[in-house]
Design an enzyme around this catalytic site. Sequence first.
Site, PDB file in Angstrom:
ATOM      1  CG  HIS A   1      -2.413   0.603   1.508  1.00 52.62           C
ATOM      2  ND1 HIS A   1      -2.708   1.532   0.896  1.00 52.62           N
ATOM      3  CD2 HIS A   1      -2.122   2.178   1.754  1.00 52.62           C
ATOM      4  CE1 HIS A   1      -4.128   2.391   0.580  1.00 52.62           C
ATOM      5  NE2 HIS A   1      -2.896   2.779   1.567  1.00 52.62           N
TER       6      HIS A   1
ATOM      7  CD  GLU B   1      -3.645  -1.113  -2.361  1.00 54.40           C
ATOM      8  OE1 GLU B   1      -3.285  -0.305  -1.215  1.00 54.40           O
ATOM      9  OE2 GLU B   1      -4.484  -1.054  -2.647  1.00 54.40           O
TER      10      GLU B   1
ATOM     11  CG  ASN C   1      29.206 -24.593  -6.351  1.00 49.76           C
ATOM     12  OD1 ASN C   1      28.457 -25.223  -7.693  1.00 49.76           O
ATOM     13  ND2 ASN C   1      30.599 -24.473  -6.268  1.00 49.76           N
TER      14      ASN C   1
END
Length: 684
Positions: free
Chosen positions: A48, A70, A405
């Site tokens: 918002h 929203e 990794n």
Amino acid sequence: MSIDLSQFKQTFIEESLEGLDIMESSLLNLDVGEADPEVINTIFRAAHSIKGGSGTFGFNDIASFTHVLETLLDQMRAGERDVTTPAIEALLASVDCLRDMINALQDEGSYDEERVASVQKELEKMLGSEVDSPATAESADAITPPEDKLPTATGWLIKFSPHPDMLRTGNDPVLMFRELEGLGSLEVKVDIEALPGFEDHLAEDAYLSWEIKLTTDATEDQVQEIFSWVDDECDLEITAIRPDAEPVVAVAEAPVAAGVKEAAPKKEQPAAKKPAAKRAAKSTEATSIRVGTDKVDALINLVGELVITQSMLSQLGEDFDMSKLEKLRNGLAQLERNTREMQENVLRIRMLPISFSFNRFPRLVHDLTQKMGKKVSLKMSGEQTELDKTVMEKIGDPLVHLVRNALDHGIESPEDRIAAGKDPVGTLQLNAYHKGGNIIIEISDDGAGINKQRVLEKAVQSGIINSPSDITDDAQIFDLLFAPGFSTAEVVSDVSGRGVGMDVVKKNIKALGGAIEIASREGVGSTFSIRLPLTLAILDGQLVRVGEEVYIIPLISIVESLQITKQAVNRLAGRAEVYRLRDDYISIIRLYNLFGSKPDSTDLEKGLLVVVEGDGQKVGLFVDDLLGQQQVVIKSLESNFKQVEGVSGATILGDGTVALIMDIGGLIDLSNSAQKKFSDGAVA
């Protein structure tokens, strides 16, 4: 009276990026089906605020996109919509889009409009209707044609232009072309237009660029991944090749080597949006720094004390006589104390908690584990450990590589873990802490560990060593992982395993004055430990003298200093000198030989040996004398002159002379190279 809103733009950008970080971490903590209402409220409030700010400042594309986001969050908040896994994934994708849009706003660049339109459409579909932003929806339709209208891509057209200094960071285009070749059929055309005349040519600069046609069924992400290490050191455009589309550029038939002779005329190319957004994100990190008011208050207090001390010394100087000598000494001592405290407090301003780096990993682990079908619990500790902002920015990419990794090679699949008698959920631990003036960052996993025999076999196959029996020490075996092009992966994935990266990881950490060590037990797990200096601006150094030259050795590298006895010195192959230090033998490096200075004496017994450690090796530096210890401000040689092997920088001493700061790892390499040249010459 009109108000210039542009003055608030930077504040809006910084607050929005912080809001997106909150949204992302909160979304990752949402429990499907039993979501905490307060967590949803937190996400809603952040969205918002972004929507309100963007609307106020006229950033309508951001406001329009956030409005859809929203609306979905509002339905969740009101209990009208369940929190599902697809909804969380869509919201996370929305956060990515908003971050790209705001970074593009910051950098005054562009963002990937197609991606934003696609994610917005997905949100609207989730809402069950086109939301009240018809203009945006139409715009999205115009940008993204239905998938069934698009012919399937047959490959990718890549325009790759390295920046001039890309080669200096150890990145090699040839390795990338080899990896591209592994994805499909490759045609390459080189552009030599930027190649200067012979007299202006610098061997370390990159002048060539390439147009590459890759015929493959690989995804754009797989292609992008190959260039991930250099995305801020090159201009990169990746365009899909459609079977019935006109080719964007003509592609020459010549291979890379032959293509050097044929200059290609430059052609107009469509702007690449995705890489531009990535570059924007990196530049954003370097623009500003937020500082706690407690640090600023402490600095202001110190400035006040410094002014008082300066006033006292000025008064003493006006009518000074020897009866006030004691007062003068006290004043100078106070000035020294104030200056040191001021220096420490200014450095504290640049110190940020390492959570700024760690916060990216929950999302990374979330995305990769879903992609790889693994279950991993991420645990982080020491997030409040502070580190210089410059060091933190540069350590980010190596950390990401090590985490990827660990997820790909380290932690096993749930099935393999169950078969090995382990919990199907693996654990990845990130830990940071201070130790002896350094910061230690550990990346640990409880995975399969490193198979030493397999590492040795791969090293032999790659020609790195001649025989597995050449190396028996665990540390040396693990160090093979950092050899360029080394990989133990049987199957190359789009996450890791191409053998490009670990050598760059080590090189980047070394460039920061740090080091990396590996500890691993097969079947139990692995730990990668990174040691870094707290700051790159100041270091504690030992001043040493060789003839008339003064050099500075970082205190952290010094093990001990000793007087040399002839009986402990031996010569190998008629030249290399070693010193017997208790039960160990260390090489002797004569600094005057490496730097061409004239020493007081070349007789070892008339000088001193400073035993230092770098890159896991101990060596002895032969010097004439030790002068003292002091903190020195590091000045970059590379930016003011050029990079000098064996030297990490320079500083200005109290008498105005310049002293070079030793790079111990570089000195060892330099000495080894000199020995090798001598041996080769002797053999020849």
